[in-house]
Scaffold this motif. Structure first.
Motif, PDB file in Angstrom:
ATOM      1  N   ASN A   1       0.861  -1.218   0.101  1.00  0.00           N
ATOM      2  CA  ASN A   1      -0.002  -0.040   0.151  1.00  0.00           C
ATOM      3  C   ASN A   1       0.563   1.239  -0.056  1.00  0.00           C
ATOM      4  OD1 ASN A   1      -2.385  -1.521  -0.045  1.00  0.00           O
ATOM      5  ND2 ASN A   1      -2.469  -1.487   2.240  1.00  0.00           N
ATOM      6  N   VAL A   2       1.839   1.169   0.648  1.00  0.00           N
ATOM      7  CA  VAL A   2       2.782   2.319   0.748  1.00  0.00           C
ATOM      8  C   VAL A   2       3.590   2.517  -0.686  1.00  0.00           C
ATOM      9  CG1 VAL A   2       4.887   3.156   1.757  1.00  0.00           C
ATOM     10  CG2 VAL A   2       3.179   2.279   3.292  1.00  0.00           C
TER      11      VAL A   2
ATOM     12  N   GLU B   1       2.257   1.797  -3.451  1.00  0.00           N
ATOM     13  CA  GLU B   1       1.320   2.226  -4.458  1.00  0.00           C
ATOM     14  C   GLU B   1       0.763   3.874  -4.299  1.00  0.00           C
ATOM     15  OE1 GLU B   1      -3.320   1.246  -5.502  1.00  0.00           O
ATOM     16  OE2 GLU B   1      -2.184  -0.225  -4.626  1.00  0.00           O
ATOM     17  N   CYS B   2       0.864   4.112  -2.984  1.00  0.00           N
ATOM     18  CA  CYS B   2       0.331   5.361  -2.540  1.00  0.00           C
ATOM     19  C   CYS B   2       1.178   6.482  -2.524  1.00  0.00           C
ATOM     20  CB  CYS B   2      -0.612   5.376  -1.331  1.00  0.00           C
ATOM     21  SG  CYS B   2      -1.959   4.449  -1.549  1.00  0.00           S
ATOM     22  N   ALA B   3       2.525   6.188  -1.966  1.00  0.00           N
ATOM     23  CA  ALA B   3       3.485   7.186  -1.628  1.00  0.00           C
ATOM     24  C   ALA B   3       3.836   8.306  -2.950  1.00  0.00           C
ATOM     25  CB  ALA B   3       4.685   6.391  -1.447  1.00  0.00           C
TER      26      ALA B   3
ATOM     27  N   THR C   1       1.991   9.199  -5.259  1.00  0.00           N
ATOM     28  CA  THR C   1       0.663  10.114  -5.886  1.00  0.00           C
ATOM     29  C   THR C   1       0.099  10.654  -4.491  1.00  0.00           C
ATOM     30  OG1 THR C   1      -0.784   8.461  -5.549  1.00  0.00           O
ATOM     31  CG2 THR C   1       0.185   8.598  -7.825  1.00  0.00           C
ATOM     32  N   GLY C   2       0.705  10.727  -3.210  1.00  0.00           N
ATOM     33  CA  GLY C   2      -0.009  11.316  -2.126  1.00  0.00           C
ATOM     34  C   GLY C   2      -0.038  12.696  -2.131  1.00  0.00           C
ATOM     35  N   LEU C   3      -1.227  13.328  -1.718  1.00  0.00           N
ATOM     36  CA  LEU C   3      -0.929  14.663  -1.373  1.00  0.00           C
ATOM     37  C   LEU C   3      -0.500  15.192  -0.312  1.00  0.00           C
ATOM     38  CD1 LEU C   3      -4.916  15.384  -2.388  1.00  0.00           C
ATOM     39  CD2 LEU C   3      -2.953  15.699  -3.772  1.00  0.00           C
ATOM     40  N   ILE C   4      -0.080  16.371  -0.267  1.00  0.00           N
ATOM     41  CA  ILE C   4       0.664  17.133   1.082  1.00  0.00           C
ATOM     42  C   ILE C   4      -0.196  17.847   1.634  1.00  0.00           C
ATOM     43  CG2 ILE C   4       2.638  18.574   1.613  1.00  0.00           C
ATOM     44  CD1 ILE C   4       4.150  17.513  -0.928  1.00  0.00           C
ATOM     45  N   THR C   5      -0.349  17.737   3.134  1.00  0.00           N
ATOM     46  CA  THR C   5      -1.177  18.498   4.012  1.00  0.00           C
ATOM     47  C   THR C   5      -0.265  19.222   4.818  1.00  0.00           C
ATOM     48  OG1 THR C   5      -3.047  16.894   3.687  1.00  0.00           O
ATOM     49  CG2 THR C   5      -3.181  18.791   5.508  1.00  0.00           C
TER      50      THR C   5
END
Length: 125
Positions: A45-46, A48-50, A52-56
């Motif tokens: 999962n990491v 796959e998502c890392a 394209t992850g959004l930054i908050t």
């Protein structure tokens, strides 16, 4: 060189993983998992998502610079650019700057494929 995921067992006998940079710095440590299979799914999962992850951004805002000083500096830069226009260089016309070329005028262009070397699809890979 890419980072490394390490699966380990913590003090409470739970599986976790950590992401290490190529220099050995620990970048992230996971939440606990019941078994090694769940930890491997967490790593997937990491991965796959890392990317394209959004930054908050939850950090406090930076202190503001005095508005008058910043506006004055920006206005000074703009006026300096307006006062001294750059002279045209004589060799620009010889080099073809500003002239739009047609494909027939650019035979050595890397964007144009020669007509005799057309690729043909054979269906075999």
């Amino acid at each position: 060189m890419a980072g490394v995921f390490e699966v380990f067992v913590d003090a409470e006998s739970q599986f976790r993983f950590r992401l290490k940079a190529p220099d050995g710095t620990v970048l992230a440590v996971s939440a606990p998992f019941e078994d090694k299979r769940a930890a491997a799914a967490g790593i997937a999962n990491v991965r796959e998502c890392a990317g394209t992850g959004l930054i908050t951004d939850l950090s406090p805002a930076a202190p503001q610079v005095a508005a008058g000083a910043a506006e004055h500096e920006a206005a000074a830069r703009v006026s300096a650019l307006k006062q001294a226009p750059l002279p045209a260089r004589a060799d620009h016309l010889r080099q073809g700057f500003g002239k739009k070329r047609t494909p027939s005028e650019a035979p050595g262009s890397p964007l144009r494929r020669p007509a005799a070397a057309q690729a043909r699809w054979t269906g075999a890979a």
